[in-house]
Write an enzyme that holds these catalytic residues in place. Sequence first.
Site, PDB file in Angstrom:
ATOM      1  N   GLY A  13      11.641  -5.697 -11.531  1.00 49.18           N
ATOM      2  CA  GLY A  13      12.256  -4.869 -10.497  1.00 49.18           C
ATOM      3  C   GLY A  13      13.747  -4.638 -10.706  1.00 49.18           C
ATOM      4  O   GLY A  13      14.340  -5.115 -11.681  1.00 49.18           O
ATOM      5  N   GLN A  14      14.327  -3.904  -9.768  1.00 50.86           N
ATOM      6  CA  GLN A  14      15.736  -3.518  -9.892  1.00 50.86           C
ATOM      7  C   GLN A  14      16.643  -4.743 -10.046  1.00 50.86           C
ATOM      8  O   GLN A  14      17.487  -4.789 -10.941  1.00 50.86           O
ATOM      9  CB  GLN A  14      16.168  -2.716  -8.653  1.00 50.86           C
ATOM     10  N   ASP A  51       0.503 -12.548 -10.428  1.00 51.32           N
ATOM     11  CA  ASP A  51       0.372 -11.870  -9.137  1.00 51.32           C
ATOM     12  C   ASP A  51       0.753 -12.877  -8.057  1.00 51.32           C
ATOM     13  O   ASP A  51       0.133 -13.945  -7.960  1.00 51.32           O
ATOM     14  CB  ASP A  51      -1.097 -11.418  -8.981  1.00 51.32           C
ATOM     15  N   TYR A 141       8.945  -3.874   6.392  1.00 51.55           N
ATOM     16  CA  TYR A 141       9.745  -4.650   5.437  1.00 51.55           C
ATOM     17  C   TYR A 141      10.725  -5.571   6.173  1.00 51.55           C
ATOM     18  O   TYR A 141      10.806  -6.775   5.888  1.00 51.55           O
ATOM     19  CB  TYR A 141      10.493  -3.664   4.526  1.00 51.55           C
TER      20      TYR A 141
HETATM   21  N1  SER Z   1      17.727  -1.844  -0.454  1.00 47.06           N
HETATM   22  C1  SER Z   1      16.651  -2.198   0.416  1.00 47.06           C
HETATM   23  C2  SER Z   1      15.922  -1.016   0.882  1.00 47.06           C
HETATM   24  O1  SER Z   1      16.522   0.036   0.946  1.00 47.06           O
HETATM   25  C3  SER Z   1      17.177  -2.933   1.614  1.00 47.06           C
HETATM   26  O2  SER Z   1      17.003  -4.276   1.430  1.00 47.06           O
HETATM   27  O3  SER Z   1      14.791  -1.123   1.226  1.00 47.06           O
END
Ligand code: SER
Length: 315
Positions: A13-14, A51, A141
């Site tokens: 990931g980033q 996973d 989230y």
């Molecule tokens: N950078 C993230 C998002 O935009 C925030 O934690 O979901």
Amino acid sequence: MDVETILITGANGQIGSVLTTALRSKFPDKTILATDIREPAKADGDFMLLDVLDREAIRKAVADKNVRQIYHLAAILSAKGEEAPLRTWDINMEGLFNILEVARESHVERVFFPSSIAVFGPEAQKQHTPQNENLTPRTVYGISKVAGENWCQYYHDRYGLDVRSVRYPGIIGHQSLPGGGTTDYAVEIFHEAIKTGKYECFLHADTCLPMMFMDDAIRATIEIMEADIHDVKIHTSYNLAAMSFTPEQLAAEIKKILPAFEIQYKADHREKIARSWPESIDDQDARSDWGWQEEYDIELLTETMIRELQPKISV
Ligand code: SER
């Protein structure tokens, strides 16, 4: 003695990809085991398909590889999470429970859990949002991060597990691309400015958000994990900040270097998410407890992004 291993989930990931490289150069004597559900574009070190929903596989990796620390970065971000709320909840929460459970029953000494400005909701104080603000997130989230923070505290208090966490602002780096977040515009804008000279922004011109340069975010992550245990006093998650800006302000910085750059605004569903988050963050506790101090402001970030990306992006 077996070599100690640091395991990273979500390593493609980033943040994960950059953190993996940083840990490899900081700890050459340890094995840095990058894991993800997909093969990386290019692997330059130990990598394993893993996973986070598969507790048995995590347990086996931890036992076989002498894992002592876990950076648990695998998660679905804010904007993408809204496409499939229950699936996002499963991945973000089950993934965390699997890591916490394996950690407490094994020789894992320390766990890093990334939280986010997404834990705050529209009722929170917008400017200099305090550490102990009420947490009323509106995205799945954000809800999973609030629950995750509280579970991290629970595992610390109940089982003595050393879990450490920061609430990341939007992260901007030249090394990797974000995926599925609301703050992604602040990375895309640089790629488009260099490639095409134009960018259509999915947030309004004046939507202000807390942001941080990738190198600062990586340093904060490693610094909190390396801090003396007595200096880490907050066991949910630390507010963390560096700068705040609007798309308009970032575009103005880019124009200083690329004067022909043009920006247009066409807000989409992500605008509502952004508006529910703070504009700036009070991170005094991180500064006084474990010495947090950023190095990059908007000007240095912009210069560095353009300097690093220009040679990589063919026109
Ligand atoms: N950078 C993230 C998002 O935009 C925030 O934690 O979901």
